[in-house]
Each structure stands twice: as structure tokens, then as C-alpha cells.
Design a protein around this motif. Sequence first.
Motif, mmCIF file in Angstrom:
data_model
loop_
_atom_site.group_PDB
_atom_site.id
_atom_site.type_symbol
_atom_site.label_atom_id
_atom_site.label_comp_id
_atom_site.label_asym_id
_atom_site.label_seq_id
_atom_site.Cartn_x
_atom_site.Cartn_y
_atom_site.Cartn_z
ATOM 1 N N VAL A 256 50.443 59.370 61.872
ATOM 2 C CA VAL A 256 49.384 58.994 62.800
ATOM 3 C C VAL A 256 48.280 60.044 62.805
ATOM 4 O O VAL A 256 47.096 59.722 62.955
ATOM 5 C CB VAL A 256 49.965 58.804 64.221
ATOM 6 N N VAL A 257 48.657 61.310 62.628
ATOM 7 C CA VAL A 257 47.662 62.387 62.571
ATOM 8 C C VAL A 257 46.699 62.151 61.404
ATOM 9 O O VAL A 257 45.476 62.255 61.557
ATOM 10 C CB VAL A 257 48.344 63.768 62.437
ATOM 11 N N GLU A 258 47.249 61.823 60.241
ATOM 12 C CA GLU A 258 46.410 61.540 59.076
ATOM 13 C C GLU A 258 45.542 60.300 59.318
ATOM 14 O O GLU A 258 44.363 60.272 58.953
ATOM 15 C CB GLU A 258 47.280 61.336 57.834
ATOM 16 N N LEU A 259 46.133 59.282 59.926
ATOM 17 C CA LEU A 259 45.389 58.060 60.212
ATOM 18 C C LEU A 259 44.219 58.332 61.155
ATOM 19 O O LEU A 259 43.119 57.811 60.969
ATOM 20 C CB LEU A 259 46.329 57.005 60.807
ATOM 21 N N ASN A 260 44.459 59.178 62.151
ATOM 22 C CA ASN A 260 43.404 59.469 63.134
ATOM 23 C C ASN A 260 42.225 60.226 62.529
ATOM 24 O O ASN A 260 41.139 60.273 63.117
ATOM 25 C CB ASN A 260 43.979 60.270 64.307
ATOM 26 N N GLN A 261 42.417 60.769 61.357
ATOM 27 C CA GLN A 261 41.332 61.491 60.695
ATOM 28 C C GLN A 261 40.415 60.560 59.900
ATOM 29 O O GLN A 261 39.353 60.984 59.437
ATOM 30 C CB GLN A 261 41.921 62.555 59.758
ATOM 31 N N ASN A 263 37.656 57.928 59.348
ATOM 32 C CA ASN A 263 36.473 57.450 60.076
ATOM 33 C C ASN A 263 36.292 55.940 59.975
ATOM 34 O O ASN A 263 35.445 55.374 60.669
ATOM 35 C CB ASN A 263 35.218 58.144 59.543
ATOM 36 N N GLU A 267 38.262 53.857 67.316
ATOM 37 C CA GLU A 267 39.208 54.509 68.218
ATOM 38 C C GLU A 267 40.166 53.493 68.818
ATOM 39 O O GLU A 267 41.350 53.784 69.034
ATOM 40 C CB GLU A 267 38.455 55.270 69.319
ATOM 41 N N LYS A 270 42.834 52.722 66.197
ATOM 42 C CA LYS A 270 43.779 53.835 66.072
ATOM 43 C C LYS A 270 44.738 53.875 67.259
ATOM 44 O O LYS A 270 45.949 54.049 67.101
ATOM 45 C CB LYS A 270 43.009 55.148 65.981
ATOM 46 N N ARG A 271 44.186 53.705 68.446
ATOM 47 C CA ARG A 271 44.985 53.844 69.660
ATOM 48 C C ARG A 271 46.007 52.717 69.804
ATOM 49 O O ARG A 271 47.167 52.953 70.159
ATOM 50 C CB ARG A 271 44.061 53.888 70.881
ATOM 51 N N GLY A 274 47.785 52.247 65.591
ATOM 52 C CA GLY A 274 48.066 53.361 64.682
ATOM 53 C C GLY A 274 49.519 53.462 64.254
ATOM 54 O O GLY A 274 49.826 53.531 63.050
ATOM 55 N N LYS A 275 50.431 53.455 65.206
ATOM 56 C CA LYS A 275 51.853 53.595 64.890
ATOM 57 C C LYS A 275 52.363 52.415 64.068
ATOM 58 O O LYS A 275 53.143 52.588 63.122
ATOM 59 C CB LYS A 275 52.668 53.742 66.173
#
Length: 370
Positions: A256-261, A263, A267, A270-271, A274-275
Motif C-alpha cells: 500500500v505504501v508503494e501504491l500511495n506513491q 500519482n 486519493e 487509494k483510500r 488500495g488494500k
Amino acid sequence: MLSFEYISDPESLTKLVAQYQQSDLLVLDTEFVRTRTYYAKLGLIQAYDGKTLALIDPVALPDLSEFWTLLSDTKITKLVHSCSEDLEVFARYGQCQPSPLFDSQIAATLSGLGHGLGYAKLVNTFLEIEIDKGESRTDWMKRPLSDAQLQYAANDVYYLYKLYPQLVEKINQANRMEWLLEEGERMTEGRLTPPNEELAYLKIKNAFQLFPQQLAYLKVLATWRLKKALKKDSALGFIVKDHALIALAKKQPKTVVELNQLNDLTEHEKRFHGKDIIKVLQTADLDNLPEAVDVIALKNGYKSSFKEVKNILTLLSEEHEVAVEFIGSKRLIHEFLLWLHHKQPEDKPLLLKGWRGDIVKDALAGINFS
């Protein structure tokens, strides 16, 4: 002011259906709302047999099974105008399609009156009446419906009924009633087949940019998105947009950290997803990769072959007085060239079938594209 019956209870519906079953012609229209949903929300059905003009309330009457039987009654011609979206509604709510189908817009095209004529234009041309389209963007799910909404809805089937004899005369003069009914059958084909979840990735814009391994990721992402959209009745773009799926398939984030990066995702995407997206990416079958998407439009000779076909169809359209866009749209020309390229003679494209095939097959016999 047009008079009509507002049908909102089962007893009135049963009586109406019994009357319509005795008719040879039934004019149909629907009003619906679609903003963020996958399926249109049906707000009203209009029907007219020349005797009773009915506005049927599907909000008050969720069970319209009696009415839907009329659509498959082959003794009754169903008259509609530019009915592609109506057919989608019939499939969704009635699990049926109208047969036989007489589309007044197609009748106008095949009669040489012009391609893609709107309802208001058709009414004005034949009846010299100006139709008020002020309620076309209204909210058809709200209750009660206003008098203006109801009159607008009633007009749509009332004047179409008045047009019918003149359209029949025109289409018979052109000796093209069989063409028209053939188009009706073609338009309804496959409407009751649910979307293919496993092939959803092929409908994503720019999928051709991806290598087979990336397509494996896109495939599971597109299947996941379609399933979620169907379950939630949400438009695909309101789950995750196409360009974001392409980016995910290319970059394949592992966490998820990589996904949140990235662009490319909003948002919100992602929110809320994402998972799930990370889990879905992990299910990609890398041992059985999809074939690369073959984009023949990028191949040498495509543009010149396309132009050659278009020129031939233009001459034929002038000879037969049918709009070239209707005989062979860009999509139909592309489908024809795809067929030539892959050399699959048993699976003829629409351009070579039915009345179109009768017109064009000899003229297109010399086209080569491989």
C-alpha cells in the motif's frame, strides 16, 4: 394537453396489458437517470397503441413482468426511436428485448431522409410541430412527477404514433422493410448476455500499450473492477479510472505504501481500494500470459486500406441513397479490416452480412490487408 393513464397499481397494469395484447402496434419509450451508476435507473415507461396512452410508474410497480411479456409478443410491432439505451433498460429490468422492432430513426435513414435524425426533427419534418425538449434532462426518479414532465413523456409516444404511417409508406416505397426489421434483430442481439468479466481488460483504453506480463495484471484488475461495479451498481470510472488501471499494471506496486506513491490514482481510489488492489495484483497468472493486444490500426497499410474501403462505401451510399455512416461506420470498416487481417472466413464481419453484404461484398472483394 394530451390525456393519458398513469399506471401505478397492479390492477391497472393488468387491464392495460390485456388491452395492449390485442394491438398490432405498440409505441414505446423510457425515461431514466444515469449519473454514477453502472445501470440506468428506470423512472418511467411510456406506451401507446393508438387508443390508450399510458405512463407506467416502475417506482410504484417494481414487478412489471406482465408488461414485459408484450415486448416478446411477435404479433405486436414495437415502435421506438433511437432505441439503443431503451434496449439496455429492457434487458436490465425486463430480461427481454422487443421483437419485431421498428426504429423510426433507422427507418428515416433507410428511406433516404438523413442519418441520425433526432425525434424533434423527425416530428417537425413530417408533422410540422415543434417539440419542447425542456424536460429531457430532468430527474425522472423524483416523485411526484410534475405536469410538465408527464406531458413531455406523453408527447414522445403520441407523436411517434402519428409518424408511423408516413414512415411505413416511405420505407415500403424504398422496398426496405426487410432491411429495417433486420436492423431491429441485430440491435437486440446479445443484449441479455451479461458482461464477460474475464475479457473486461480488452475494453480498457490503451491496453495495447502493455506487454503480455503487464496485461496479466491488467486482466485481474479489470475483472475485479467490473465485479465491484456490478455489485455496487456503480459506473466503472467511479471505482478506478482506466488510466489508473494501466498505471497499476505497468508499475505493479507490492504494498500500500508503494501504491500511495503513485500519482495516477486519486486519493479516494487509494483510500477506498488500495488494500484490495494490492491483493488483486497478487492473483495475476504469470504462467498463462494473455496475448499482446493486436492494434491493426498501427500496422503498415491500414490507413490506405481504410481509405480505400471508405471511398468504395461512399460511392455505394450515393448509389443506394443510404448514409455512408450507416452502411459502414468507422467501427464496421475497422471490424472488416480486422477480419481480413486475421483471415477468419467463417466469422464474417457485419459489413458482409445481411443487406449490407448484398450491397458491398462484390465491391469489397478485391480489398487486401494482411
